[in-house]
Design a protein around this motif. Structure first.
Motif, PDB file in Angstrom:
ATOM      1  N   ALA A 521       0.824  -1.211   0.000  1.00 26.30           N
ATOM      2  CA  ALA A 521       0.000   0.000   0.000  1.00 26.30           C
ATOM      3  C   ALA A 521       0.857   1.259   0.000  1.00 26.30           C
ATOM      4  CB  ALA A 521      -0.932  -0.014   1.207  1.00 26.30           C
ATOM      5  N   SER A 522       1.918   1.274   0.819  1.00 24.08           N
ATOM      6  CA  SER A 522       2.648   2.538   0.920  1.00 24.08           C
ATOM      7  C   SER A 522       3.463   2.805  -0.329  1.00 24.08           C
ATOM      8  CB  SER A 522       3.477   2.610   2.199  1.00 24.08           C
ATOM      9  OG  SER A 522       4.417   1.590   2.229  1.00 24.08           O
ATOM     10  N   SER A 523       3.987   1.769  -0.988  1.00 17.59           N
ATOM     11  CA  SER A 523       4.731   2.082  -2.217  1.00 17.59           C
ATOM     12  C   SER A 523       3.767   2.541  -3.308  1.00 17.59           C
ATOM     13  CB  SER A 523       5.579   0.894  -2.688  1.00 17.59           C
ATOM     14  OG  SER A 523       4.780  -0.218  -2.985  1.00 17.59           O
ATOM     15  N   MET A 524       2.505   2.118  -3.213  1.00 14.99           N
ATOM     16  CA  MET A 524       1.521   2.595  -4.192  1.00 14.99           C
ATOM     17  C   MET A 524       1.252   4.096  -4.011  1.00 14.99           C
ATOM     18  SD  MET A 524      -2.159   0.831  -4.947  1.00 14.99           S
ATOM     19  CE  MET A 524      -1.764  -0.660  -5.796  1.00 14.99           C
ATOM     20  N   VAL A 525       1.040   4.524  -2.774  1.00 13.68           N
ATOM     21  CA  VAL A 525       0.789   5.959  -2.580  1.00 13.68           C
ATOM     22  C   VAL A 525       2.056   6.777  -2.787  1.00 13.68           C
ATOM     23  CG1 VAL A 525      -1.327   5.928  -1.195  1.00 13.68           C
ATOM     24  CG2 VAL A 525       0.855   5.655  -0.030  1.00 13.68           C
ATOM     25  N   VAL A 526       3.186   6.217  -2.389  1.00 12.88           N
ATOM     26  CA  VAL A 526       4.446   6.943  -2.598  1.00 12.88           C
ATOM     27  C   VAL A 526       4.723   7.073  -4.099  1.00 12.88           C
ATOM     28  CG1 VAL A 526       6.964   6.800  -2.316  1.00 12.88           C
ATOM     29  CG2 VAL A 526       5.457   6.418  -0.352  1.00 12.88           C
ATOM     30  N   THR A 527       4.442   6.035  -4.854  1.00 10.40           N
ATOM     31  CA  THR A 527       4.643   6.107  -6.311  1.00 10.40           C
ATOM     32  C   THR A 527       3.782   7.218  -6.911  1.00 10.40           C
ATOM     33  OG1 THR A 527       5.176   3.776  -6.458  1.00 10.40           O
ATOM     34  CG2 THR A 527       4.408   4.822  -8.482  1.00 10.40           C
ATOM     35  N   GLN A 528       2.512   7.234  -6.528  1.00  8.53           N
ATOM     36  CA  GLN A 528       1.631   8.253  -7.109  1.00  8.53           C
ATOM     37  C   GLN A 528       2.054   9.658  -6.695  1.00  8.53           C
ATOM     38  OE1 GLN A 528      -2.551   7.478  -6.878  1.00  8.53           O
ATOM     39  NE2 GLN A 528      -2.328   5.336  -7.490  1.00  8.53           N
ATOM     40  N   ALA A 529       2.466   9.800  -5.438  1.00  4.36           N
ATOM     41  CA  ALA A 529       2.914  11.126  -4.977  1.00  4.36           C
ATOM     42  C   ALA A 529       4.188  11.530  -5.712  1.00  4.36           C
ATOM     43  CB  ALA A 529       3.136  11.115  -3.467  1.00  4.36           C
ATOM     44  N   THR A 530       5.104  10.583  -5.885  1.00  6.01           N
ATOM     45  CA  THR A 530       6.358  10.898  -6.568  1.00  6.01           C
ATOM     46  C   THR A 530       6.088  11.254  -8.037  1.00  6.01           C
ATOM     47  OG1 THR A 530       7.456   9.345  -5.098  1.00  6.01           O
ATOM     48  CG2 THR A 530       8.708  10.075  -6.997  1.00  6.01           C
ATOM     49  N   ALA A 581      12.634  26.984  -7.125  1.00  5.59           N
ATOM     50  CA  ALA A 581      11.224  26.790  -6.765  1.00  5.59           C
ATOM     51  C   ALA A 581      10.516  28.057  -6.266  1.00  5.59           C
ATOM     52  CB  ALA A 581      11.087  25.663  -5.749  1.00  5.59           C
ATOM     53  N   PRO A 582      11.148  28.851  -5.355  1.00  7.13           N
ATOM     54  CA  PRO A 582      10.412  30.007  -4.819  1.00  7.13           C
ATOM     55  C   PRO A 582       9.963  30.967  -5.930  1.00  7.13           C
ATOM     56  CG  PRO A 582      12.428  29.633  -3.568  1.00  7.13           C
ATOM     57  CD  PRO A 582      12.464  28.702  -4.753  1.00  7.13           C
ATOM     58  N   GLN A 583      10.773  31.114  -6.972  1.00  6.38           N
ATOM     59  CA  GLN A 583      10.408  32.032  -8.054  1.00  6.38           C
ATOM     60  C   GLN A 583       9.417  31.409  -9.024  1.00  6.38           C
ATOM     61  OE1 GLN A 583      13.924  31.405  -7.486  1.00  6.38           O
ATOM     62  NE2 GLN A 583      13.697  33.009  -5.920  1.00  6.38           N
ATOM     63  N   GLN A 584       9.293  30.084  -8.974  1.00 12.51           N
ATOM     64  CA  GLN A 584       8.515  29.404 -10.011  1.00 12.51           C
ATOM     65  C   GLN A 584       7.162  28.897  -9.548  1.00 12.51           C
ATOM     66  OE1 GLN A 584      11.074  26.336 -11.486  1.00 12.51           O
ATOM     67  NE2 GLN A 584      11.408  27.548 -13.329  1.00 12.51           N
ATOM     68  N   GLY A 585       6.702  29.396  -8.414  1.00  9.60           N
ATOM     69  CA  GLY A 585       5.394  28.934  -7.974  1.00  9.60           C
ATOM     70  C   GLY A 585       5.409  28.270  -6.620  1.00  9.60           C
ATOM     71  N   GLY A 586       6.601  28.176  -6.038  1.00  9.04           N
ATOM     72  CA  GLY A 586       6.632  27.716  -4.643  1.00  9.04           C
ATOM     73  C   GLY A 586       7.143  26.308  -4.445  1.00  9.04           C
ATOM     74  N   PRO A 587       7.002  25.854  -3.202  1.00 12.08           N
ATOM     75  CA  PRO A 587       7.578  24.563  -2.798  1.00 12.08           C
ATOM     76  C   PRO A 587       7.069  23.405  -3.656  1.00 12.08           C
ATOM     77  CG  PRO A 587       6.574  25.689  -0.917  1.00 12.08           C
ATOM     78  CD  PRO A 587       6.252  26.494  -2.124  1.00 12.08           C
ATOM     79  N   ILE A 588       7.906  22.384  -3.771  1.00  7.78           N
ATOM     80  CA  ILE A 588       7.541  21.229  -4.599  1.00  7.78           C
ATOM     81  C   ILE A 588       7.251  20.044  -3.681  1.00  7.78           C
ATOM     82  CG2 ILE A 588       8.284  19.670  -6.441  1.00  7.78           C
ATOM     83  CD1 ILE A 588      10.289  21.904  -7.257  1.00  7.78           C
ATOM     84  N   GLY A 589       6.068  19.508  -3.822  1.00  8.68           N
ATOM     85  CA  GLY A 589       5.710  18.345  -3.011  1.00  8.68           C
ATOM     86  C   GLY A 589       4.327  17.881  -3.390  1.00  8.68           C
ATOM     87  N   ALA A 590       4.005  16.665  -2.987  1.00  4.93           N
ATOM     88  CA  ALA A 590       2.673  16.144  -3.282  1.00  4.93           C
ATOM     89  C   ALA A 590       2.287  15.096  -2.260  1.00  4.93           C
ATOM     90  CB  ALA A 590       2.645  15.534  -4.683  1.00  4.93           C
ATOM     91  N   GLY A 591       1.006  15.082  -1.972  1.00  2.00           N
ATOM     92  CA  GLY A 591       0.487  14.056  -1.071  1.00  2.00           C
ATOM     93  C   GLY A 591      -0.546  13.215  -1.792  1.00  2.00           C
ATOM     94  N   VAL A 592      -0.607  11.952  -1.430  1.00  2.00           N
ATOM     95  CA  VAL A 592      -1.625  11.066  -2.000  1.00  2.00           C
ATOM     96  C   VAL A 592      -2.240  10.243  -0.879  1.00  2.00           C
ATOM     97  CG1 VAL A 592      -1.999   9.020  -3.456  1.00  2.00           C
ATOM     98  CG2 VAL A 592      -0.666  10.935  -4.334  1.00  2.00           C
ATOM     99  N   GLN A 593      -3.570  10.134  -0.929  1.00  2.00           N
ATOM    100  CA  GLN A 593      -4.283   9.316   0.043  1.00  2.00           C
ATOM    101  C   GLN A 593      -5.213   8.398  -0.714  1.00  2.00           C
ATOM    102  OE1 GLN A 593      -5.442  13.099   2.253  1.00  2.00           O
ATOM    103  NE2 GLN A 593      -4.991  11.697   3.924  1.00  2.00           N
ATOM    104  N   LEU A 594      -5.132   7.122  -0.420  1.00  2.00           N
ATOM    105  CA  LEU A 594      -5.880   6.140  -1.211  1.00  2.00           C
ATOM    106  C   LEU A 594      -6.417   5.022  -0.339  1.00  2.00           C
ATOM    107  CD1 LEU A 594      -3.744   4.974  -4.282  1.00  2.00           C
ATOM    108  CD2 LEU A 594      -5.877   6.261  -4.330  1.00  2.00           C
ATOM    109  N   ASN A 595      -7.499   4.426  -0.792  1.00  2.00           N
ATOM    110  CA  ASN A 595      -7.871   3.121  -0.271  1.00  2.00           C
ATOM    111  C   ASN A 595      -7.354   2.122  -1.303  1.00  2.00           C
ATOM    112  OD1 ASN A 595      -8.957   0.927   0.928  1.00  2.00           O
ATOM    113  ND2 ASN A 595     -11.076   1.618   0.847  1.00  2.00           N
ATOM    114  N   THR A 596      -6.179   1.581  -1.056  1.00  2.00           N
ATOM    115  CA  THR A 596      -5.488   0.796  -2.093  1.00  2.00           C
ATOM    116  C   THR A 596      -6.201  -0.525  -2.347  1.00  2.00           C
ATOM    117  OG1 THR A 596      -4.002  -0.307  -0.532  1.00  2.00           O
ATOM    118  CG2 THR A 596      -3.253   1.781  -1.434  1.00  2.00           C
ATOM    119  N   GLN A 597      -6.206  -0.892  -3.606  1.00  2.00           N
ATOM    120  CA  GLN A 597      -6.862  -2.134  -4.036  1.00  2.00           C
ATOM    121  C   GLN A 597      -5.851  -2.967  -4.811  1.00  2.00           C
ATOM    122  OE1 GLN A 597     -10.088  -2.531  -3.195  1.00  2.00           O
ATOM    123  NE2 GLN A 597     -10.220  -0.463  -2.359  1.00  2.00           N
ATOM    124  N   GLY A 598      -6.182  -4.244  -4.964  1.00  2.00           N
ATOM    125  CA  GLY A 598      -5.363  -5.090  -5.846  1.00  2.00           C
ATOM    126  C   GLY A 598      -4.288  -5.896  -5.145  1.00  2.00           C
TER     127      GLY A 598
END
Ligand code: FES
Ligand code: FES
Lengths: 752, 160
Positions: A521-530, A581-598
């Motif tokens: 599950a965690s590599s699935m959400v980490v993959t999508q966030a990355t 990053a600060p000049q180009q729209g700000g910090p770079i990051g992403a979060g993903v939350q899922l009910n993983t299936q499969g």
């Protein structure tokens, strides 16, 4: 989804991110934290296996100097018996009564009150001053006693076949026509097996430190298999809203399923609230043994019928599992997993959940499945023998594969069970000759595996490195797997990825570390966030180059023009883009939350060699190979470790471990000296063969691996002992006195 | 009862503390000296998670009274890495994935170092029997035994 190939980091034995802390003694486990003003909590436990509580007088304890708070069941939120309130698989009616006995104490060790005092010694002394008025009741511990018509009933409310009963649950899986199936059989073998309760045996006792401020803000440091479970249960049992409870996951010193529920946290929270002081509670080993876990003891009857050509035509299993004081034994694992490796036309598998006066069962590695597989895989060995077939060939003939409909419901997708049998058969181990008084046994096993909710946040630091936050306590090196996955996707050195386990108030909801779900599950959400982060990075590079983001590709840690048509630009690295990053729209990051299936199920096949000392009755495992379809080994070192650890636990279960009860209903061996887990000199090297049939529904092909390796072990050991001695054993553990006794009995039981 | 005054050496540093006469060395290390690397798994000498050395002898600190440290030299897991450099055993445990949860690891490392100090060329059997007092529930011991054997071989090689 694409399966990643040609990996740089996936499949590498990288150094785990938390490793240095753990080899230098710096990692903070549950009992390692202290706070200014901290006081100590202790639990008063019932000495009786079954007693009505008529009253509790805490006044003397409260007056003892140094005592700061005393709590009883009156302080714990009540969940009335007539309405079930579920949290995951746990019913809060039972949880609230398990953490603190209400009207009845149901096992020796059942908490009845808790005290917080300035020292542990004062808290213990205060416990002795609490007067509990018990009305002692008759009790039962063993399944056979608990299901007798006149057995003392633990929960009068519960009815089975219209009468109050200790049978508190039933589950049935059915496929085909069982009677018709047995009619086609040339050979039918039916046997009854028993297993004793065994403890998960984590070396770290349960512990917590809890602070509640005057405005109700609660901070919990504890080791568990899920900080969100701790928060939710503590909230429900104390009435403090979840938004006010910050549960910080300490490093966890082993769980194996046993830390998927709370014991101390609600009590320490109530004590901290009442006293106004941070409260620390640490169980002794004896408390762990008496009042937490273990898994069920069991009684199973399995009947299997096959034709002369080796086709299994019918299989029936009846599994009685001891739940302990409250309903909830893992009948699903026993009844559901045990026949799953086989394509059998007619199956009837029934599980019964039986309450008795011992501690409430807790999950233990593939809960229930090892109990079922022990019975089934031993009977299969006898059927194969009576058909003169090699036991692996017999399994190959009947193996489940893509398209097989399992009795518990699903139609299997592409699975790797056959591959494990073939790998076992072709292993050097299987063709090595065995010596005198040595024998070789094989057995297979299945576990469902699980997906479920997970959250992750991937942030790029200002200097162009990476911090990944997930919500799963790391018990066996899962942080290393996450670092490999994230580094692979970003194309950077894995050492630039820091992996953190967030607390409940800093990362999104993440379900338990359990069910073999964490890396899946965690590599699935980490993959999508990355992937989201990579898209941002491509957009940023596109801005600099003034081209279309689609014309930018991400490779080896930098943005490149996707093709010569896109233009000629120097690559922009992660560091370059982080700086801009600060000049180009700000910090770079992403979060993903899922009910993983499969999450696909996992299969394993084990080969075990034993040597039996027939004078002392000691069976010793001298060679062992565990083969398993692991999907994709993201970090082979920790995957092998899961297999080896499961095998060691299974060998303990097979040969030595058991709860021994005295006639007064108390556990007689509540410590590591007499509850005999395998030590280093008991075991040989444990070989592993990782079969990799990638899970097509996972970006890296991951399948859960942690639980399967316990499932086949007891049968593999039992079958090996039979080959070594000519004697089949139908009860665990096969400890020296029992082996000795068995070897003195005449050999009986031929096929019907 | 009055507390006892103890002067001792812990990880090479001279140190003084006060303790109850009945207090174990493990409790003193963990609760007074903030050396929580030594763990309590049983408090009865059966798990080895609390392993330390007392004048180079491997002991369970849960079975030793703190007062017995008087005039002696104690070493704990916190003293194993020298000057910010990991001990070869620590390095090897990480390389070999010889820990999962890590709760037994301090004790395993302290015990393994004590073994190699006595016996630089242990056989697999000698490693297994020496570490038989250190329970690990996670690893099945395979990778731990391999890590110790490999470290011993590498230390011998380096010394040649
Ligand atoms: S805590 Fe000392 S041996 Fe277990
Ligand atoms: S690594 Fe968990 S007990 Fe050894």
């Amino acid at each position: 989804m694409n399966i990643v190939v040609n990996n740089k980091w996936i499949g590498q034995r990288t150094i785990r991110p938390d490793g240095v802390d753990k080899v230098t003694g710096r990692a903070a486990f549950a009992a390692d934290t202290a706070m200014p003003g901290m006081i100590w909590g202790k639990v008063l436990r019932s000495p009786h296996p079954h007693a009505r509580i008529r009253g509790i007088d805490i006044s003397k304890a409260e007056r003892l100097p140094g005592v700061k708070a005393v709590v009883t069941s009156r302080d714990v939120v009540d969940f009335p018996l007539d309405k079930s309130v579920m949290l995951g698989i746990q019913d809060m009616r039972w949880m609230c009564r398990n953490v603190m006995a209400r009207d009845k104490a149901l096992f020796p060790g059942h908490p009845v009150a808790a005290v917080a005092a300035t020292t542990e010694a004062i808290a213990a002394r205060a416990c002795e001053l609490i007067e509990v008025d018990y009305e002692v009741q008759p009790f039962s511990i063993e399944i056979d006693d608990a299901i007798k018509p006149d057995a003392p009933i633990l929960h009068e409310l519960n009815k089975f076949e219209g009468k109050p009963s200790n049978i508190v649950g039933q589950l049935e899986h059915k496929k085909g026509d069982i009677e018709a199936g047995f009619k086609q059989a040339d050979v039918i073998i039916e046997r009854t097996f028993t297993t004793r309760p065994v403890h998960q045996g984590y070396i770290e006792p349960h512990a917590c430190l809890i602070s509640v401020t005057a405005d109700g803000k609660t901070t919990i440091w504890s080791s568990s298999q899920g900080q969100f479970m701790v928060r939710a249960m503590t909230s429900m049992l104390t009435g403090i809203p979840q938004s006010d409870i910050r549960a910080i996951p300490a490093e966890i010193g082993g769980g194996f399923g046993g830390k998927t529920i709370v014991y101390l946290e609600p009590l320490a929270t109530l004590l901290a609230k009442k006293s106004g002081r941070p409260v620390k509670m640490v169980m002794t080993r004896e408390e762990v043994m008496r009042a937490t876990g273990p898994t069920s003891g069991s009684k199973s009857t399995v009947k299997i019928g096959a034709k002369k050509d080796g086709t299994i035509v019918a299989a029936q299993g009846t599994f009685y599992l001891q739940a302990g004081a409250f309903p909830g034994s893992p009948i699903r694992g026993a009844a559901g997993c045990s026949f799953a490796p086989y394509d059998i036309a007619n199956v009837l598998s029934v599980g019964y959940d039986v309450c008795s006066n011992r501690s409430k069962v807790a999950a233990y590695r593939a809960p229930g499945a090892p109990i079922g597989a022990y019975a089934v895989e031993c009977v299969l060995d006898e059927v194969a023998e009576s058909l003169n077939m090699d036991p692996l060939d017999f399994r190959l003939k009947n193996a489940a594969k893509q398209g097989t409909k399992a009795a518990h419901g699903p139609v299997f997708p592409r699975i790797g069970y056959i591959e494990t049998l073939e790998a076992a058969k072709n292993s050097p181990h299987y063709s090595t000759p065995t010596g005198k008084l040595q024998g070789r046994g094989v057995a297979s096993g299945f576990w469902f595996n699980a997906g479920g909710e997970s959250s992750a946040q991937v942030n790029i630091t200002e200097d162009g490195n990476v911090v990944v936050t997930t919500g799963h306590p790391d018990i066996g090196g899962s942080r290393a797997g996450i670092a490999n996955v994230c580094a692979e996707l970003l194309g950077i050195d894995y050492r630039r990825v820091s992996v953190i386990i967030g607390d409940t108030q800093t990362v999104g909801f993440s379900n338990l570390t359990g069910g073999s779900r964490v890396l899946f599950a965690s590599s699935m959400v980490v993959t999508q966030a990355t992937e989201k982060v990579i898209n941002t990075l491509r957009e940023r590079a596109a801005k600099v180059w003034e081209i279309d983001p689609e014309a930018v590709k991400w490779e080896n840690g930098a943005a490149h023009p996707a093709s010569p048509n896109a233009g000629q630009f120097e690559p922009l690295t992660l560091e370059d883009l982080a700086e801009k990053a600060p000049q180009q729209g700000g910090p770079i990051g992403a979060g993903v939350q899922l009910n993983t299936q499969g999450a696909d199920g996992g299969f394993g096949t084990h080969i075990c060699d034993v040597e039996v000392d027939i004078e002392l009755g000691i069976a010793r495992v001298i060679k062992y190979t565990a083969v398993q379809d692991v999907g994709r080994a993201v970090h082979p070192g920790y995957v092998e470790g899961q297999l080896q650890g499961g095998v060691a636990q299974g060998i303990g279960w097979a040969l030595n471990e058991e709860y021994i009860y005295r006639s007064d209903g108390k556990v007689d061996n509540p410590g590591f000296l007499d509850y005999r887990m395998p030590v280093c000199s008991d075991l040989p090297m444990l070989d592993t063969i990782l079969v990799e049939v990638p899970n097509p529904k996972h970006p890296q092909g991951v399948k859960g691996v942690g639980e399967v390796p316990l499932v086949p072990v007891m049968a593999a050991v039992a079958n090996a002992i039979y080959r070594a001695t000519g004697k089949r054993f139908y009860a665990l553990p096969m400890s020296p006195p029992k082996v000795l006794e068995g070897l003195q009995e005449p050999v009986q039981q031929a096929a019907e | 009862m009055a507390k006892l005054h103890v002067s001792t050496t812990v990880n090479g540093e001279p140190l003084e503390f006060l303790c109850e006469p009945y207090e174990t060395m493990l409790d003193t290390l963990r609760n007074q000296l903030a050396l929580t690397g030594s763990k309590e798994g049983c408090a009865s000498g059966d798990c080895g998670a609390c392993s330390i050395t007392l004048d180079d002898r491997l002991v369970c600190s849960c079975l030793m009274l703190a007062a017995e440290a008087e005039g002696h030299e104690i070493r704990t897991i916190e003293g194993m890495a020298r000057g910010g450099r990991l001990h070869p055993l620590q390095e090897k445990f990480l390389e070999q994935a010889a820990l999962q949860c890590g709760i037994c690891t301090s004790g395993m490392l302290v015990a393994s170092e004590a073994l190699l100090a006595k016996n630089p060329e242990p056989s697999e059997e000698e490693v297994r029997f020496w570490l038989a007092g250190n329970l690990c529930r996670c690893t099945g011991y395979d990778k731990i035994v391999r890590a110790v054997l490999e470290t011993a071989a590498e230390i011998r090689e380096a010394a040649q």
